[in-house]
Design a protein around this motif. Sequence first.
Motif, PDB file in Angstrom:
ATOM      1  N   GLU A 185      11.682   8.053   5.580  1.00 29.53           N
ATOM      2  CA  GLU A 185      10.377   8.547   5.134  1.00 29.53           C
ATOM      3  C   GLU A 185       9.245   7.780   5.807  1.00 29.53           C
ATOM      4  O   GLU A 185       8.243   8.366   6.219  1.00 29.53           O
ATOM      5  CB  GLU A 185      10.255   8.423   3.619  1.00 29.53           C
ATOM      6  CG  GLU A 185      11.258   9.273   2.859  1.00 29.53           C
ATOM      7  CD  GLU A 185      11.304   8.907   1.376  1.00 29.53           C
ATOM      8  OE1 GLU A 185      10.604   7.961   0.967  1.00 29.53           O
ATOM      9  OE2 GLU A 185      12.035   9.580   0.654  1.00 29.53           O
ATOM     10  N   GLN A 186       9.404   6.452   5.932  1.00 29.68           N
ATOM     11  CA  GLN A 186       8.365   5.654   6.578  1.00 29.68           C
ATOM     12  C   GLN A 186       8.273   5.955   8.071  1.00 29.68           C
ATOM     13  O   GLN A 186       7.199   5.962   8.646  1.00 29.68           O
ATOM     14  CB  GLN A 186       8.647   4.163   6.385  1.00 29.68           C
ATOM     15  CG  GLN A 186       8.509   3.699   4.958  1.00 29.68           C
ATOM     16  CD  GLN A 186       8.935   2.260   4.802  1.00 29.68           C
ATOM     17  OE1 GLN A 186       9.599   1.698   5.672  1.00 29.68           O
ATOM     18  NE2 GLN A 186       8.586   1.660   3.680  1.00 29.68           N
ATOM     19  N   GLU A 187       9.398   6.206   8.702  1.00 27.33           N
ATOM     20  CA  GLU A 187       9.397   6.485  10.135  1.00 27.33           C
ATOM     21  C   GLU A 187       8.804   7.850  10.448  1.00 27.33           C
ATOM     22  O   GLU A 187       8.261   8.060  11.523  1.00 27.33           O
ATOM     23  CB  GLU A 187      10.819   6.402  10.694  1.00 27.33           C
ATOM     24  CG  GLU A 187      11.330   5.004  10.831  1.00 27.33           C
ATOM     25  CD  GLU A 187      10.525   4.180  11.827  1.00 27.33           C
ATOM     26  OE1 GLU A 187      10.193   4.702  12.908  1.00 27.33           O
ATOM     27  OE2 GLU A 187      10.212   3.031  11.507  1.00 27.33           O
ATOM     28  N   LEU A 188       8.924   8.782   9.533  1.00 20.91           N
ATOM     29  CA  LEU A 188       8.407  10.119   9.777  1.00 20.91           C
ATOM     30  C   LEU A 188       6.908  10.231   9.541  1.00 20.91           C
ATOM     31  O   LEU A 188       6.300  11.218   9.935  1.00 20.91           O
ATOM     32  CB  LEU A 188       9.154  11.146   8.916  1.00 20.91           C
ATOM     33  CG  LEU A 188      10.630  11.357   9.297  1.00 20.91           C
ATOM     34  CD1 LEU A 188      11.281  12.335   8.321  1.00 20.91           C
ATOM     35  CD2 LEU A 188      10.761  11.867  10.710  1.00 20.91           C
ATOM     36  N   LEU A 189       6.317   9.237   8.903  1.00 21.92           N
ATOM     37  CA  LEU A 189       4.869   9.255   8.695  1.00 21.92           C
ATOM     38  C   LEU A 189       4.142   9.115  10.026  1.00 21.92           C
ATOM     39  O   LEU A 189       4.610   8.420  10.934  1.00 21.92           O
ATOM     40  CB  LEU A 189       4.452   8.103   7.786  1.00 21.92           C
ATOM     41  CG  LEU A 189       4.783   8.225   6.304  1.00 21.92           C
ATOM     42  CD1 LEU A 189       4.401   6.928   5.590  1.00 21.92           C
ATOM     43  CD2 LEU A 189       4.046   9.387   5.682  1.00 21.92           C
ATOM     44  N   PRO A 190       2.985   9.755  10.175  1.00 24.44           N
ATOM     45  CA  PRO A 190       2.176   9.518  11.379  1.00 24.44           C
ATOM     46  C   PRO A 190       1.740   8.049  11.408  1.00 24.44           C
ATOM     47  O   PRO A 190       1.593   7.412  10.357  1.00 24.44           O
ATOM     48  CB  PRO A 190       0.973  10.438  11.191  1.00 24.44           C
ATOM     49  CG  PRO A 190       1.389  11.439  10.177  1.00 24.44           C
ATOM     50  CD  PRO A 190       2.408  10.779   9.314  1.00 24.44           C
ATOM     51  N   PRO A 191       1.544   7.485  12.584  1.00 17.88           N
ATOM     52  CA  PRO A 191       1.220   6.058  12.672  1.00 17.88           C
ATOM     53  C   PRO A 191       0.017   5.640  11.849  1.00 17.88           C
ATOM     54  O   PRO A 191       0.000   4.542  11.291  1.00 17.88           O
ATOM     55  CB  PRO A 191       0.957   5.848  14.157  1.00 17.88           C
ATOM     56  CG  PRO A 191       1.725   6.912  14.825  1.00 17.88           C
ATOM     57  CD  PRO A 191       1.708   8.079  13.890  1.00 17.88           C
ATOM     58  N   ALA A 192      -0.991   6.488  11.724  1.00 19.38           N
ATOM     59  CA  ALA A 192      -2.192   6.103  10.997  1.00 19.38           C
ATOM     60  C   ALA A 192      -1.916   5.885   9.504  1.00 19.38           C
ATOM     61  O   ALA A 192      -2.663   5.194   8.832  1.00 19.38           O
ATOM     62  CB  ALA A 192      -3.276   7.149  11.172  1.00 19.38           C
ATOM     63  N   TYR A 193      -0.845   6.462   8.996  1.00 19.46           N
ATOM     64  CA  TYR A 193      -0.541   6.340   7.575  1.00 19.46           C
ATOM     65  C   TYR A 193       0.499   5.266   7.268  1.00 19.46           C
ATOM     66  O   TYR A 193       0.801   5.027   6.109  1.00 19.46           O
ATOM     67  CB  TYR A 193      -0.046   7.689   7.029  1.00 19.46           C
ATOM     68  CG  TYR A 193      -1.126   8.748   7.051  1.00 19.46           C
ATOM     69  CD1 TYR A 193      -2.197   8.686   6.178  1.00 19.46           C
ATOM     70  CD2 TYR A 193      -1.080   9.785   7.963  1.00 19.46           C
ATOM     71  CE1 TYR A 193      -3.193   9.641   6.200  1.00 19.46           C
ATOM     72  CE2 TYR A 193      -2.057  10.751   8.002  1.00 19.46           C
ATOM     73  CZ  TYR A 193      -3.118  10.667   7.119  1.00 19.46           C
ATOM     74  OH  TYR A 193      -4.104  11.615   7.151  1.00 19.46           O
ATOM     75  N   ARG A 194       1.032   4.626   8.269  1.00 24.67           N
ATOM     76  CA  ARG A 194       2.016   3.561   8.037  1.00 24.67           C
ATOM     77  C   ARG A 194       1.317   2.291   7.579  1.00 24.67           C
ATOM     78  O   ARG A 194       0.225   1.960   8.032  1.00 24.67           O
ATOM     79  CB  ARG A 194       2.812   3.281   9.301  1.00 24.67           C
ATOM     80  CG  ARG A 194       3.676   4.442   9.696  1.00 24.67           C
ATOM     81  CD  ARG A 194       4.517   4.095  10.895  1.00 24.67           C
ATOM     82  NE  ARG A 194       5.129   5.310  11.423  1.00 24.67           N
ATOM     83  CZ  ARG A 194       5.520   5.450  12.661  1.00 24.67           C
ATOM     84  NH1 ARG A 194       5.381   4.462  13.517  1.00 24.67           N
ATOM     85  NH2 ARG A 194       6.061   6.583  13.059  1.00 24.67           N
ATOM     86  N   GLU A 195       1.965   1.585   6.690  1.00 27.41           N
ATOM     87  CA  GLU A 195       1.364   0.397   6.072  1.00 27.41           C
ATOM     88  C   GLU A 195       1.075  -0.695   7.097  1.00 27.41           C
ATOM     89  O   GLU A 195      -0.006  -1.301   7.089  1.00 27.41           O
ATOM     90  CB  GLU A 195       2.307  -0.137   4.986  1.00 27.41           C
ATOM     91  CG  GLU A 195       1.750  -1.315   4.226  1.00 27.41           C
ATOM     92  CD  GLU A 195       2.694  -1.780   3.144  1.00 27.41           C
ATOM     93  OE1 GLU A 195       2.572  -2.956   2.769  1.00 27.41           O
ATOM     94  OE2 GLU A 195       3.524  -0.992   2.687  1.00 27.41           O
ATOM     95  N   GLU A 196       2.021  -0.965   8.009  1.00 22.77           N
ATOM     96  CA  GLU A 196       1.799  -2.037   8.980  1.00 22.77           C
ATOM     97  C   GLU A 196       0.691  -1.689   9.966  1.00 22.77           C
ATOM     98  O   GLU A 196      -0.041  -2.560  10.423  1.00 22.77           O
ATOM     99  CB  GLU A 196       3.090  -2.402   9.715  1.00 22.77           C
ATOM    100  CG  GLU A 196       3.735  -1.286  10.499  1.00 22.77           C
ATOM    101  CD  GLU A 196       4.735  -0.475   9.712  1.00 22.77           C
ATOM    102  OE1 GLU A 196       5.296   0.454  10.302  1.00 22.77           O
ATOM    103  OE2 GLU A 196       4.961  -0.726   8.524  1.00 22.77           O
TER     104      GLU A 196
END
Length: 150
Positions: free
Chosen positions: A107-118
Amino acid sequence: MPSYELALMLKAMPKPELKTTLTRISHAIFNRGGIIRNIENLGFRAMPYKTSSHSLVHREANYFVFKIDTATQAVADLKEEYSRDVDIIRQRVYKIPDKADQTCTLEQELLPPAYREEVQKMIELGKSQVNRFTYKFKYNSGLDYYPFQK
């Protein structure tokens, strides 16, 4: 204890002498409280360039890699002892980094980069750095006007 890789180049010698040299190397590790995890023989081959060690010129060597666990202070002692050993041409000790626990979900990998926590943390860090390093020009010429055209 931290893990290390000990890369060794041993001079060309017959197998019985090679065996005693490897035994001597391993006993030095054991005497300092170290543990040998793996010994990898990379074979006997020509060196990329001739190397002199202990007033001898070497063109071929036996290559070995030891994977060891030992105390940090023992590494300096081992390096010093191996530098005096006439059978060892070259030695290098590399610290193996500890494996970090990285839990990642699909789920975290499929998020667009702008929405990832790191990525959001990096953006916030970048914004705070920009505000801190803004450059402002100061007129230090001593003149009451700007001498160059604006």
